[in-house]
Design a protein around this motif. Sequence first.
Motif, PDB file in Angstrom:
ATOM      1  N   LYS A   1       0.853  -1.189   0.000  1.00 27.89           N
ATOM      2  CA  LYS A   1       0.000   0.000   0.000  1.00 27.89           C
ATOM      3  C   LYS A   1       0.886   1.235   0.000  1.00 27.89           C
TER       4      LYS A   1
ATOM      5  N   ARG B   1     -11.848  -2.952  -5.563  1.00 22.62           N
ATOM      6  CA  ARG B   1     -11.639  -3.212  -4.123  1.00 22.62           C
ATOM      7  C   ARG B   1     -10.150  -3.380  -3.846  1.00 22.62           C
TER       8      ARG B   1
ATOM      9  N   TYR C   1      -8.209  -0.152  -4.019  1.00 21.53           N
ATOM     10  CA  TYR C   1      -8.428   0.612  -2.792  1.00 21.53           C
ATOM     11  C   TYR C   1      -7.438   0.169  -1.706  1.00 21.53           C
ATOM     12  N   LYS C   2      -7.187  -1.121  -1.621  1.00 21.70           N
ATOM     13  CA  LYS C   2      -6.303  -1.667  -0.590  1.00 21.70           C
ATOM     14  C   LYS C   2      -4.842  -1.245  -0.756  1.00 21.70           C
TER      15      LYS C   2
ATOM     16  N   THR D   1      -3.813   1.717  -2.291  1.00 21.86           N
ATOM     17  CA  THR D   1      -3.657   3.153  -2.502  1.00 21.86           C
ATOM     18  C   THR D   1      -3.754   3.915  -1.190  1.00 21.86           C
TER      19      THR D   1
ATOM     20  N   TYR E   1     -17.730   0.043  -9.195  1.00 24.52           N
ATOM     21  CA  TYR E   1     -16.911   0.414  -8.041  1.00 24.52           C
ATOM     22  C   TYR E   1     -17.849   0.730  -6.885  1.00 24.52           C
TER      23      TYR E   1
ATOM     24  N   GLU F   1     -15.773   3.874  -1.401  1.00 24.04           N
ATOM     25  CA  GLU F   1     -14.323   3.797  -1.582  1.00 24.04           C
ATOM     26  C   GLU F   1     -13.801   4.777  -2.634  1.00 24.04           C
ATOM     27  N   TRP F   2     -14.592   5.013  -3.670  1.00 27.17           N
ATOM     28  CA  TRP F   2     -14.145   5.831  -4.785  1.00 27.17           C
ATOM     29  C   TRP F   2     -15.198   6.863  -5.154  1.00 27.17           C
TER      30      TRP F   2
ATOM     31  N   ARG G   1      -9.852   8.318  -4.463  1.00 24.09           N
ATOM     32  CA  ARG G   1     -10.064   7.449  -3.296  1.00 24.09           C
ATOM     33  C   ARG G   1     -10.613   8.278  -2.137  1.00 24.09           C
ATOM     34  N   THR G   2     -11.521   7.683  -1.387  1.00 28.41           N
ATOM     35  CA  THR G   2     -12.058   8.365  -0.211  1.00 28.41           C
ATOM     36  C   THR G   2     -10.999   8.419   0.874  1.00 28.41           C
TER      37      THR G   2
ATOM     38  N   GLU H   1     -10.733   4.837   5.874  1.00 29.55           N
ATOM     39  CA  GLU H   1     -10.430   3.418   5.661  1.00 29.55           C
ATOM     40  C   GLU H   1     -11.724   2.657   5.808  1.00 29.55           C
TER      41      GLU H   1
END
Length: 188
Positions: free
Chosen positions: A94, A131, A134-135, A137, A153, A157-158, A182-183, A186
Amino acid sequence: KIFGNYLQKDQSNLITGAIYLGNNYKKANDYYGGYQGNYLKRIKALFPNKKNILHLYAGQINDTEFKGDKVDINPLSKNIKYADARELSKYVEKKYDLIIADPPYGQDRLEEYCKRYGCNAKTLNVKKVFREMYKVTLPNAHVVWLDWARPFYRNIEWKEIGAILYRGSTGHKDRVVNIYKRTLEEQL
């Protein structure tokens, strides 16, 4: 306005516009799915301050214009890390603030790619790929997704921040440069 007269932000603050490739379909190699023209140079103009870039579905791209880590499912790729995008977090850490992705455009293209290069993917599963992106970034990271279709998506998350028509010459299919941010939070 950004990127000259070709792109702008609309009333919803989304990046919109068109990039015309014209007849510049020259690629650095004959690898199926490589970027044409100066695509990466144009993406870099949108994200000049990004430092940790991941080229997903990298194939044999020439990243001279926008250096970054390159991953692909093709086991024969040279100078590229093997990774299945549907399980991306198993292969990379990440750390990315930008992912540039050029996936196979649909199931038939995936099957053609796998037949040509000997990879074992049976489905694209775009929702799972998002998904996984997201993990790997960081908060405020971006994804640039080049495709014929708008990808699946998760809104938690986005956030979609742009859609740019990517137009080639006559007789070629148009694509869309989909841009997501990306939001901050977490998510579980």
